[in-house]
Design an enzyme around this catalytic site. Structure first.
Site, PDB file in Angstrom:
ATOM      1  N   SER A 154       3.925  -6.399  -3.618  1.00 33.22           N
ATOM      2  CA  SER A 154       3.235  -7.023  -4.167  1.00 33.22           C
ATOM      3  C   SER A 154       3.885  -6.939  -5.344  1.00 33.22           C
ATOM      4  O   SER A 154       4.777  -6.543  -5.917  1.00 33.22           O
ATOM      5  CB  SER A 154       2.081  -5.815  -4.669  1.00 33.22           C
ATOM      6  OG  SER A 154       2.886  -4.905  -4.855  1.00 33.22           O
ATOM      7  N   ASP A 169       3.271 -11.183  -2.478  1.00 38.00           N
ATOM      8  CA  ASP A 169       1.830 -10.965  -2.730  1.00 38.00           C
ATOM      9  C   ASP A 169       1.187 -10.945  -4.019  1.00 38.00           C
ATOM     10  O   ASP A 169       1.857 -10.192  -4.973  1.00 38.00           O
ATOM     11  CB  ASP A 169       1.649  -9.513  -1.691  1.00 38.00           C
ATOM     12  CG  ASP A 169      -0.560  -8.956  -1.250  1.00 38.00           C
ATOM     13  OD1 ASP A 169      -0.605  -9.694  -1.525  1.00 38.00           O
ATOM     14  OD2 ASP A 169      -0.046  -7.915  -1.324  1.00 38.00           O
ATOM     15  N   THR A 196      -4.255  -0.860   2.933  1.00 35.09           N
ATOM     16  CA  THR A 196      -5.071  -0.053   3.354  1.00 35.09           C
ATOM     17  C   THR A 196      -4.552   1.224   4.786  1.00 35.09           C
ATOM     18  O   THR A 196      -4.386   2.675   5.224  1.00 35.09           O
ATOM     19  CB  THR A 196      -6.487   0.141   3.275  1.00 35.09           C
ATOM     20  OG1 THR A 196      -6.845  -0.189   1.343  1.00 35.09           O
ATOM     21  CG2 THR A 196      -7.498   1.716   3.566  1.00 35.09           C
TER      22      THR A 196
HETATM   23 ZN   LIG Z   1      -4.445  -9.464  -1.496  1.00 32.04          ZN
END
Ligand SMILES: [Zn+2]
Length: 341
Positions: free
Chosen positions: A45, A78, A264
């Site tokens: 990310s 991401d 997660t």
């Molecule tokens: Zn996402």
């Protein structure tokens, strides 16, 4: 990534996309891939890029491809929030980018359809010229408080199937993230999701209308109770929560889902393993004494998902196509419309 998803479609399986921030997470994924003989998508990310100062990530990924040459490996951005973010990722060597134009560049405010088409199409033109794959998003997922899509709940901006068809036609994206009720983070559902909260029927309808578009499920950790329990057993304070059941993901894979984002579950596995060492051996202070079990715990989760998604055993099916060759293929198609015929 386009090649990897095409192969997955041919073989009828899904591919997990696992987020990384550091060396241990990359090692966990690559070890799981080797053990299960899986092609992999490693994704980072914007937060991970800044955490790793970009260059650490770059060299760790080079090490991964050097040490695991038999594993087809994608490095995917991401939730790119702008054309510039995608551009800098491609310049650094990402082989795939997500342009999430469903939100404005602040990552919080839902955008208009026109804005989404315009920015995504711009990224597609720039990326395909270099052979890089593009994932887009239509509809908005729910978010965690300080993260992507903050403040939105999972059901407020579901993907409209008609708009999805139009979006793919106008942008030429290779893969499409759709909103079907899932959220990012650990707190997705307050009880086991039903058809009311997780709209698999909508996913199936979109696949029927876009049979050749690779669908992506974001926010698709299963948040298993045993991983929650380990954290809470050793002093953690997670509230009861439910994720996306594996059988729903497998139903998705039967209906066009080729990329499944999981973060997660790995975070839970890592944190549980570290808490356990801290609680059981408070005299330890060598970081390896807790990072090794953390890495092992994540590897176990990743290997299990690879098996459940069906990608296990497929690493040797094909040789990765160089980006320059992919660029030629895209060029042959003009702006390649993936699907919708
Ligand atoms: Zn996402």
């Amino acid at each position: 990534m386009r090649q990897l998803l095409d192969e997955a479609a041919k073989g009828g399986y899904g591919v997990g996309a696992f987020n990384v921030n550091n060396m241990e997470q990359i090692q966990a994924i690559m070890e799981a891939a080797r053990e299960t003989k899986s092609p992999v998508i490693v994704q980072a990310s914007r937060g991970a890029r800044s955490y790793s100062q970009d260059r650490f990530l770059y060299h760790l990924m080079l090490a991964a491809t050097e040490l695991y040459p038999e594993i087809p490996t994608v490095l995917h951005l991401d939730h790119g929030n702008s054309v510039d973010t995608c551009k800098s990722a491609i310049a650094m060597g990402f082989t795939s980018v997500m342009m999430d134009g469903s939100l404005m560049p602040d990552g919080k405010t839902p955008s208009t359809f026109e804005y989404n088409v315009k920015t995504t199409r711009e990224v597609v033109e720039m990326s395909h010229a270099k052979g890089t794959t593009v994932e887009g998003e239509i509809g908005c997922l729910g978010g965690i408080e300080d993260g992507h899509g903050a403040g939105l709940d999972g059901l407020s901006h579901l993907t409209d199937p008609e708009q999805a068809v139009e979006f793919v036609r106008q942008t030429g994206v290779d893969a499409l993230d759709i909103a079907i009720g899932t959220s990012h983070g650990a707190y997705k559902f307050t009880k086991k999701p039903t058809g009311e909260t997780l709209k698999m029927d909508r996913l199936i309808e979109i696949h029927k209308r876009l049979p050749r578009t690779h669908l992506v499920m974001h926010g698709s950790s299963s948040v298993p109770k045993d991983l929650q329990d380990i954290i809470n057993q050793y002093g953690g304070k997670l509230k009861p929560t439910w994720g996306v059941p594996i059988e729903e993901i497998q139903l998705g894979i039967k209906n066009g889902v080729r990329k499944i984002n999981v973060d997660t579950d790995n975070r839970l596995a890592i944190t549980g393993a570290i808490r356990k060492v801290f609680a059981e051996k408070p005299e330890e202070f060598d970081p390896r004494s807790y990072l090794k079990p953390a890495r092992d715990a994540m590897k176990k989760v990743v290997a299990l998902r690879m098996t459940q998604f069906g990608q296990a055993g497929h690493a040797g099916d094909y040789a990765p196509t160089p980006l320059a060759e992919m660029a030629k293929r895209y060029e042959g198609n003009g702006i390649p419309v993936v699907s919708s015929e």
